[in-house]
Scaffold this motif. Structure first.
Motif, PDB file in Angstrom:
ATOM      1  N   ASN A   1     -16.644  14.576  -0.691  1.00 60.16           N
ATOM      2  CA  ASN A   1     -15.563  14.257   0.250  1.00 60.16           C
ATOM      3  C   ASN A   1     -15.703  12.804   0.709  1.00 60.16           C
ATOM      4  N   PRO A   2     -15.446  11.847  -0.171  1.00 55.48           N
ATOM      5  CA  PRO A   2     -15.690  10.436   0.163  1.00 55.48           C
ATOM      6  C   PRO A   2     -14.748   9.871   1.220  1.00 55.48           C
ATOM      7  N   ASN A   3     -13.634  10.545   1.498  1.00 56.68           N
ATOM      8  CA  ASN A   3     -12.672  10.023   2.470  1.00 56.68           C
ATOM      9  C   ASN A   3     -12.987  10.422   3.911  1.00 56.68           C
ATOM     10  N   ALA A   4     -13.939  11.313   4.100  1.00 58.42           N
ATOM     11  CA  ALA A   4     -14.282  11.734   5.466  1.00 58.42           C
ATOM     12  C   ALA A   4     -14.886  10.562   6.235  1.00 58.42           C
ATOM     13  N   GLU A   5     -14.439  10.380   7.478  1.00 64.84           N
ATOM     14  CA  GLU A   5     -14.934   9.278   8.307  1.00 64.84           C
ATOM     15  C   GLU A   5     -16.099   9.691   9.195  1.00 64.84           C
TER      16      GLU A   5
ATOM     17  N   SER B   1       0.849  -1.196   0.000  1.00 64.07           N
ATOM     18  CA  SER B   1       0.000   0.000   0.000  1.00 64.07           C
ATOM     19  C   SER B   1       0.883   1.243   0.000  1.00 64.07           C
TER      20      SER B   1
ATOM     21  N   LYS C   1      -9.035  16.543   8.884  1.00 61.72           N
ATOM     22  CA  LYS C   1      -8.923  15.527   7.841  1.00 61.72           C
ATOM     23  C   LYS C   1      -9.925  14.387   8.025  1.00 61.72           C
TER      24      LYS C   1
ATOM     25  N   THR D   1      -4.997   1.900   8.657  1.00 58.04           N
ATOM     26  CA  THR D   1      -4.372   2.692   7.605  1.00 58.04           C
ATOM     27  C   THR D   1      -2.935   3.068   7.928  1.00 58.04           C
TER      28      THR D   1
END
Length: 754
Positions: free
Chosen positions: A252-256, A46, A192, A119
């Motif tokens: 913003n697809p990466n926002a948790e 990765s 983030k 991650t």
């Protein structure tokens, strides 16, 4: 989650921490500046695994001089440092229990494995190896400390497993400006992780768009729809939020995480739909939980947070947050001198936490570690960090935000950020050892003097029972740990520290950051003292002495110089830069000294003032010092009753005017009085009313901070000894600022007679 993470068995819910075992043998990774080792990564590595390998390669070379090649594993690699989800890692770690962000550093024969889950688990493991076994340190922003060692060994049979105490860990101090600092110390950043953060009603349903056409979307407060908050029971409001969220998630697809929380400010809906739920649940938070649950049901894979803060801090009786909803409970009311479990001011927080725990296991804490009204004020609270975080861990808290000054500098921000980062990972670490390690590493030969400085300030704060209020001011400490006696002691210790570092410009700048907070205290307290050696002018209050001017100008110059060198400095959360603060100070120093014929006159009060901002007490009304925009000093606060202040000049005066000023700052519940009556008397019994001023209530939204003077001419009644000022506060907040369970406050700075 990484490939390795999916292979690991997640069996335990507690942190597993095995200290490395070292027998008589050791493994040499580098000898004489040379190494036979390669860094091995999986074939399908990765981006994080590739970065982890490069970070290790870079630091290994800087420490030893030996550059290790990075290669993909091929089954025949020998003498290797395995990074990430390699086959060797899968074989060695197959029975381990590594949670999200956790990692293992394990040796087998000559080989070393560094691998983690989630991650960034592997990257965190690499930085731990760099710190623990290569001896590198990342104290603060900027370049790390890198030792030179041509030979590096690790213990044979090394077996180190670590998991974080909290799944979300943020120490919001200046270190966040440096991404490597964040990764090195295994921290998160809300900027983030969250797609929407904090109070968000206005972001999802802006009043500028909807209020005029659909007032029913907004809270019904005292019988009127107001644009402050939303009606959480309105299905159309919920649909608008869902639609808005979908657009934001697509962008913003990466926002948790996504926060759905009330706007900053007072008021909540009392409409026929919301009011019964509030009554049944015993808390406004019941409506909030039910609304967020409905929204969360549309996005089952997303995580939602809401603020349990202000009128939503108290847990409802029955409404349970959904499994993908997280309560973000704040500790804003707690004083910071003592840990939560020892502080009476934290009793409500502890009670609220216990009640939320009955409803959900998904709780994050939003804690506070800076004095937001005075970032540069000394705030010696490091000793409470560990017991508070241990308390949170014991109560199964899942995430913690420790809010400091963010990217801007604050008192001891370097040390506070470092210690908090370590404690957020492991609340049981040896804090005394951490502090010694940091002060010796960051301040070099001045380390012992800096520790003396820190201990002296902390001991004085505890001894004098100082108030550690996050909305306090250096004036609060003038009679406790920031008195002239103690300030002189602290400055002597800083002088000792400065002498220890000699001409080292880097270390001198770091000592200068400590001096910055002491100089800010001196300058700010000069405004508070007004007269005398530490004040703005001489004891007779008629002029500024040359000695006072020279001293203040010298301190001001040093303050400005250090502020520029430190960088990123503002004196408060929404405050001035050092340059702007210095300009304001010079303006004050150059202004004529204002005279008061009632200077130092005795003041009697019918009702008590607010002790939280006591300052000089009643004497503040005749000390000849005008208040400024900061509500926390040189203003006398009254809450829940009028200010009825009687000034006895001690002799008959002949004066043309009487003036007083009040502070308007609705953000802190400070409003102008509803009325002001000024009376005078010659004997203290028979009073003549000079004037009664009825002050209009602010009907429209007005949040601008103002200092409003009220001047009354004495006319023919210009001879008197006594002055009585009655200022009656508003009976309730204006509709646009309505705050249930709170009371309007008035703040007066001085009763001027001239």
């Amino acid at each position: 989650m990484s490939v390795l993470g999916s292979r690991l068995l997640f069996l335990l819910a507690l942190v597993v921490s095995c200290q490395p075992f070292c027998n008589a043998q050791s493994i040499k990774l580098a000898d004489g500046g040379k190494s036979s080792y390669n860094i091995i990564i999986p074939g399908n590595a990765s981006e994080t695994e590739k970065k982890s390998a490069e970070v290790l390669q870079n630091y290994f070379q800087k420490v030893t001089g030996a550059r290790l090649d990075i290669r993909e594993e091929n089954g025949q690699n020998a003498a290797m440092i395995s990074i990430g989800s390699t086959k060797l890692a899968a074989r060695l770690l197959k029975a381990t229990t590594i949670r999200e962000d956790g990692y293992a550093i394990v040796s087998e024969g000559k080989n070393l494995v560094i691998a983690g889950a989630g991650t960034k688990g592997t990257l965190y493991g690499v930085y731990t190896f760099i710190e623990k076994y290569l001896g590198c340190r990342k104290w603060y922003t900027g370049p790390p400390q890198i030792p030179q060692s041509r030979t590096v060994s690790i213990p044979a049979n090394l077996s180190l497993y670590e998991n974080p105490a909290f799944e979300y860990r943020e120490a919001f101090f200046p270190g966040v400006r440096d991404q490597e600092y964040v990764d090195w110390h295994k921290l998160h950043q809300f900027t983030k992780l969250w797609g929407s953060w904090g109070d968000t009603y206005e972001k999802f349903v802006p009043a500028s768009v909807y209020f005029k056409s659909h007032p029913e979307y907004f809270g019904l407060v005292k019988g009127k729809r107001v644009p402050n908050q939303l009606c959480t029971s309105n299905e159309n409001v919920i649909k608008i939020i869902i639609d808005s969220l979908q657009r934001k998630m697509n962008a913003n697809p990466n926002a948790e995480y996504w926060s759905i929380s009330p706007n900053t400010g007072p008021g909540y809906c009392e409409c026929p739909l919301c009011a019964p739920t509030t009554a049944r649940e015993g808390s406004v938070a019941g409506n909030l939980v039910l609304m967020v649950n409905k929204i969360a049901a549309h996005f089952p894979k997303a995580k939602f947070t809401f603020l349990a803060h202000g009128y939503t801090q108290q847990a409802p009786k029955y409404a349970k947050p959904a499994s993908n909803v997280i309560v973000q409970l704040t500790s804003i009311e707690s004083d910071r001198l003592l840990p939560f479990t020892q502080s009476p001011s934290a009793e409500n927080f502890i009670k609220d936490l216990a009640n939320w725990r009955k409803l959900t296991d998904n709780i994050y804490i939003w804690d506070y570690c800076a004095q937001f009204t005075a970032y540069l004020a000394p705030f010696p609270i490091v000793p409470i960090f560990q017991p508070n975080l241990q308390f949170m861990k014991k109560n199964m808290i899942k995430g913690v935000l420790e809010q400091g000054s963010g990217p801007g500098y604050t008192d001891m921000g370097e040390l506070k950020g470092y210690v908090l980062a370590k404690l957020l990972w492991n609340p049981d670490v040896n804090v005394d050892q951490l502090i010694q390690e940091f002060t010796d590493g960051y301040y070099g030969p001045a380390g012992p003097s800096v520790r003396e400085y820190l201990s002296a300030m902390r001991n004085a704060a505890v001894k004098t029972h100082a108030i550690m209020d996050i909305f306090g001011n250096v004036a609060d400490g003038a009679n406790t740990f920031l008195s002239p006696k103690y300030l002189d002691q602290y400055n002597d210790l800083l002088g000792k520290a400065k002498k220890a570092v000699g001409s080292n410009s880097v270390l001198l700048q770091r000592i200068g950051a400590l001096q910055l907070t002491q100089d800010f205290t001196y300058l700010h307290q000069a405004r508070y003292y007004g007269k005398g050696q530490r004040g703005l002018y001489s004891n007779n209050a008629a002029s500024r002495s040359t000695v006072t001017q020279d001293t203040l100008q010298g301190v001001l110059k040093r303050f400005l110089d250090n502020g520029v060198k430190v960088g990123g400095v503002q004196v408060a959360e929404f405050g001035l830069s050092p340059g702007a603060y210095a300009a304001e100070e010079r303006k004050i120093l150059s202004a004529p000294v204002r005279q008061n014929m009632a200077m130092n006159a005795k003041v009697s009060l019918k009702f008590p003032y607010e002790k939280r901002f006591e300052g000089k007490g009643a004497a503040a009304l005749t000390d000849g010092v005008a208040g400024l925009g900061d509500y926390s000093y040189n203003w006398l606060h009254f809450k829940g009753h009028p200010m009825i202040a009687t000034v006895d000049a001690g002799k008959s005066l002949k004066a043309d005017s009487i003036q007083t000023s009040f502070l308007y700052n609705p953000g802190f519940n400070l409003f102008l009085p509803a009325s002001i009556k000024v009376e005078v008397s010659s004997n203290g019994t028979d009073y003549i009313t000079l004037q009664t001023i009825n002050v209009p209530e602010p009907v429209k939204i007005d949040r601008q901070v103002k200092l409003v003077p009220f001047k009354i001419a004495t006319g023919k009644n210009n001879r008197f000894r006594f002055i009585r000022v009655t200022a009656t506060p508003l009976s309730d907040f204006p509709d646009w600022a309505w705050a249930p369970s709170k009371t309007p406050v008035i703040a007066c700075d001085e009763i001027w007679v001239y």
